[in-house]
Design a protein around this motif. Structure first.
Motif, PDB file in Angstrom:
ATOM      1  N   VAL A  45       0.604  -1.296   0.651  1.00  8.35           N
ATOM      2  CA  VAL A  45      -0.355  -0.129   0.109  1.00  8.35           C
ATOM      3  C   VAL A  45       0.801   1.055   0.449  1.00  8.35           C
ATOM      4  O   VAL A  45       0.171   1.849  -0.040  1.00  8.35           O
ATOM      5  N   ARG A  46       1.969   1.035   0.533  1.00 12.30           N
ATOM      6  CA  ARG A  46       2.930   2.095   0.490  1.00 12.30           C
ATOM      7  C   ARG A  46       3.423   2.493  -0.699  1.00 12.30           C
ATOM      8  O   ARG A  46       3.230   3.479  -1.546  1.00 12.30           O
ATOM      9  N   PHE A  47       3.525   1.622  -1.660  1.00 18.90           N
ATOM     10  CA  PHE A  47       3.619   1.205  -2.916  1.00 18.90           C
ATOM     11  C   PHE A  47       2.609   2.554  -3.832  1.00 18.90           C
ATOM     12  O   PHE A  47       2.867   3.759  -4.878  1.00 18.90           O
ATOM     13  N   ASP A  48       1.805   2.079  -3.587  1.00 23.92           N
ATOM     14  CA  ASP A  48       0.623   2.428  -4.296  1.00 23.92           C
ATOM     15  C   ASP A  48      -0.010   3.968  -3.676  1.00 23.92           C
ATOM     16  O   ASP A  48      -0.260   4.656  -4.956  1.00 23.92           O
ATOM     17  N   VAL A  49       0.650   4.417  -2.625  1.00 27.01           N
ATOM     18  CA  VAL A  49       0.325   5.460  -2.241  1.00 27.01           C
ATOM     19  C   VAL A  49       1.188   7.011  -2.728  1.00 27.01           C
ATOM     20  O   VAL A  49       1.279   7.968  -3.561  1.00 27.01           O
ATOM     21  N   PHE A  50       2.890   6.070  -3.268  1.00 27.24           N
ATOM     22  CA  PHE A  50       3.459   6.663  -3.694  1.00 27.24           C
ATOM     23  C   PHE A  50       3.102   7.154  -5.169  1.00 27.24           C
ATOM     24  O   PHE A  50       3.121   7.683  -5.919  1.00 27.24           O
ATOM     25  N   VAL A 107       8.962  17.026  -4.244  1.00 33.14           N
ATOM     26  CA  VAL A 107       7.943  16.012  -3.639  1.00 33.14           C
ATOM     27  C   VAL A 107       8.629  15.561  -2.544  1.00 33.14           C
ATOM     28  O   VAL A 107       8.088  15.278  -1.845  1.00 33.14           O
ATOM     29  N   LEU A 108       8.911  14.713  -3.658  1.00 33.29           N
ATOM     30  CA  LEU A 108       9.876  13.336  -2.594  1.00 33.29           C
ATOM     31  C   LEU A 108      11.134  13.395  -1.412  1.00 33.29           C
ATOM     32  O   LEU A 108      11.090  12.861  -0.223  1.00 33.29           O
ATOM     33  N   LEU A 109      11.435  14.969  -2.009  1.00 31.43           N
ATOM     34  CA  LEU A 109      12.594  14.996  -0.595  1.00 31.43           C
ATOM     35  C   LEU A 109      12.450  15.593   0.570  1.00 31.43           C
ATOM     36  O   LEU A 109      13.026  15.862   1.360  1.00 31.43           O
ATOM     37  N   GLY A 110      10.932  16.989  -0.360  1.00 31.96           N
ATOM     38  CA  GLY A 110      10.650  17.890   0.704  1.00 31.96           C
ATOM     39  C   GLY A 110       9.415  18.225   1.110  1.00 31.96           C
ATOM     40  O   GLY A 110       9.019  18.893   1.648  1.00 31.96           O
ATOM     41  N   GLY A 111       8.648  17.488   0.275  1.00 31.99           N
ATOM     42  CA  GLY A 111       7.252  17.884   0.375  1.00 31.99           C
ATOM     43  C   GLY A 111       6.904  19.022  -0.361  1.00 31.99           C
ATOM     44  O   GLY A 111       6.176  20.005   0.729  1.00 31.99           O
ATOM     45  N   GLY A 169      -2.773  10.258   1.250  1.00 33.03           N
ATOM     46  CA  GLY A 169      -2.527  10.340  -0.318  1.00 33.03           C
ATOM     47  C   GLY A 169      -3.263  11.584  -0.977  1.00 33.03           C
ATOM     48  O   GLY A 169      -2.263  12.554  -1.537  1.00 33.03           O
ATOM     49  N   VAL A 170      -5.055  11.697  -0.419  1.00 34.74           N
ATOM     50  CA  VAL A 170      -5.531  12.798  -1.506  1.00 34.74           C
ATOM     51  C   VAL A 170      -5.146  14.194  -0.112  1.00 34.74           C
ATOM     52  O   VAL A 170      -4.683  15.822  -1.041  1.00 34.74           O
ATOM     53  N   ALA A 171      -4.925  13.543   1.436  1.00 37.72           N
ATOM     54  CA  ALA A 171      -4.043  14.608   1.839  1.00 37.72           C
ATOM     55  C   ALA A 171      -3.062  15.448   1.521  1.00 37.72           C
ATOM     56  O   ALA A 171      -2.902  16.908   1.261  1.00 37.72           O
ATOM     57  N   LEU A 172      -1.752  14.920   1.461  1.00 35.52           N
ATOM     58  CA  LEU A 172      -0.766  15.229   0.558  1.00 35.52           C
ATOM     59  C   LEU A 172      -0.447  16.243  -0.900  1.00 35.52           C
ATOM     60  O   LEU A 172      -0.369  16.872  -0.942  1.00 35.52           O
ATOM     61  N   TYR A 251      -1.257  13.876   6.043  1.00 40.55           N
ATOM     62  CA  TYR A 251      -0.618  14.703   5.012  1.00 40.55           C
ATOM     63  C   TYR A 251       1.318  14.702   5.465  1.00 40.55           C
ATOM     64  O   TYR A 251       1.536  14.271   4.318  1.00 40.55           O
ATOM     65  N   SER A 252       1.463  14.276   6.532  1.00 44.55           N
ATOM     66  CA  SER A 252       2.355  14.241   7.653  1.00 44.55           C
ATOM     67  C   SER A 252       2.609  12.527   6.991  1.00 44.55           C
ATOM     68  O   SER A 252       3.538  12.158   6.990  1.00 44.55           O
ATOM     69  N   GLU A 253       1.258  11.418   7.369  1.00 41.28           N
ATOM     70  CA  GLU A 253       1.656  10.588   6.700  1.00 41.28           C
ATOM     71  C   GLU A 253       1.520  10.142   5.693  1.00 41.28           C
ATOM     72  O   GLU A 253       2.374   8.992   5.323  1.00 41.28           O
ATOM     73  N   GLY A 254       1.075  11.150   4.698  1.00 34.45           N
ATOM     74  CA  GLY A 254       1.055  10.125   3.606  1.00 34.45           C
ATOM     75  C   GLY A 254       2.376  11.067   2.574  1.00 34.45           C
ATOM     76  O   GLY A 254       2.579   9.777   1.855  1.00 34.45           O
ATOM     77  N   PHE A 255       3.120  11.419   3.280  1.00 33.04           N
ATOM     78  CA  PHE A 255       4.286  12.037   2.637  1.00 33.04           C
ATOM     79  C   PHE A 255       5.768  10.620   3.594  1.00 33.04           C
ATOM     80  O   PHE A 255       6.068  10.305   2.527  1.00 33.04           O
TER      81      PHE A 255
END
Length: 265
Positions: A45-50, A107-111, A169-172, A251-255
């Motif tokens: 699921v982590r890869f799904d959200v990615f 996005v991946l490194l700093g959000g 993921g939506v929140a991020l 959104y912190s969890e999404g990151f």
């Protein structure tokens, strides 16, 4: 010219120039599919959200640049159609590295939803200062619109715990759109916010602006590198997110989720 040939033209441009590209349609398909995968927790699921966040961010980048291009087209620059900008194909952009690769890496490194300079508009073909400003405003307006739409579920109190990873993921994505909205509206030379005010500057100030414009990205990074300015920026984004009802913890969890290579933590 035959009537059939004229029917295939829009303002003197072939209709093919307006059809969404296969690349963009594939991005949309990946966004929808990965969103479903995150919803049902398919596989990792982590890869799904990615995949969901990255493809969604790329779709928003395409639409941001399309907004610039379609407003420029309506304002008089027919060249944007011939350059392929109206097909939403990110591979047609002037600087794919700056417009696609760099924003995704940031996005991946700093959000942060980093804006990217992509479509080249022939300003000489567009009369009137207001039209120039509207061309520059069109892109950030899409980010604002996306931010509002993505925040709506949280503002109305959606139950996030039933499908927590999907909503993270939506929140991020919503947070990225908020950061992109603020960054794009900053009056930095060479970026959208600066380009909005450039037509209204005096000739002397405009000459100075044009000298700094090619270094807009470097200037933006320098500003964000400053701890105090960066703190002001994120405080403003957090405040807007809180006012709109966007949960910071989500959104912190999404990151954390999109950095799947780091494992759970």
């Amino acid at each position: 010219m035959s009537s059939d040939r004229r029917s295939d033209l829009v303002a003197g441009v072939p209709r093919e120039a307006f059809r969404p590209s296969v690349v963009f349609l594939c991005l949309v398909a990946l966004f929808v599919t990965s969103g479903w995968m995150a919803w049902v927790e398919f596989g990792n699921v982590r890869f799904d959200v990615f995949l969901f966040v990255v493809s969604g961010w790329l779709v928003s980048l395409c639409l941001h640049e399309y907004a610039h291009a379609i407003v420029a087209f309506r304002a008089g620059d027919r060249g944007v159609a011939h350059r392929g900008y109206l097909t939403l194909n990110p591979l047609k952009y002037s600087h794919p590295l700056l417009s696609i690769v760099l924003p995704v890496v940031v996005v991946l490194l700093g959000g942060i939803g980093l804006p990217g300079g992509a479509v080249w508009v022939d300003r000489h073909e567009i009369p009137g200062r207001l039209r120039h400003t509207l061309v520059s405003l069109a892109g950030p307006a899409t980010n604002v619109l996306f931010a509002v739409l993505l925040v709506v579920p949280f503002a109305v109190g959606v139950e996030v715990f039933a499908h927590e990873e999907f909503w993270a993921g939506v929140a991020l994505l919503a947070f990225l759109q908020l950061t992109a909205s603020v960054l794009n509206l900053l009056p930095v030379p060479g970026l959208d916010g600066g380009n909005m005010i450039q037509p209204w500057l005096s000739p002397q100030w405009r000459r100075g602006y044009d000298i700094l414009a090619p270094y807009g990205f470097i200037l933006l990074f320098a500003l964000l590198w400053n701890r105090q300015i960066s703190g002001w920026f994120f405080s403003a984004v957090f405040a807007v997110g809180d006012a709109l009802g966007l949960p910071e913890w989500l959104y912190s969890e999404g990151f954390n989720l999109i950095r799947f290579w780091q494992g759970a933590g």
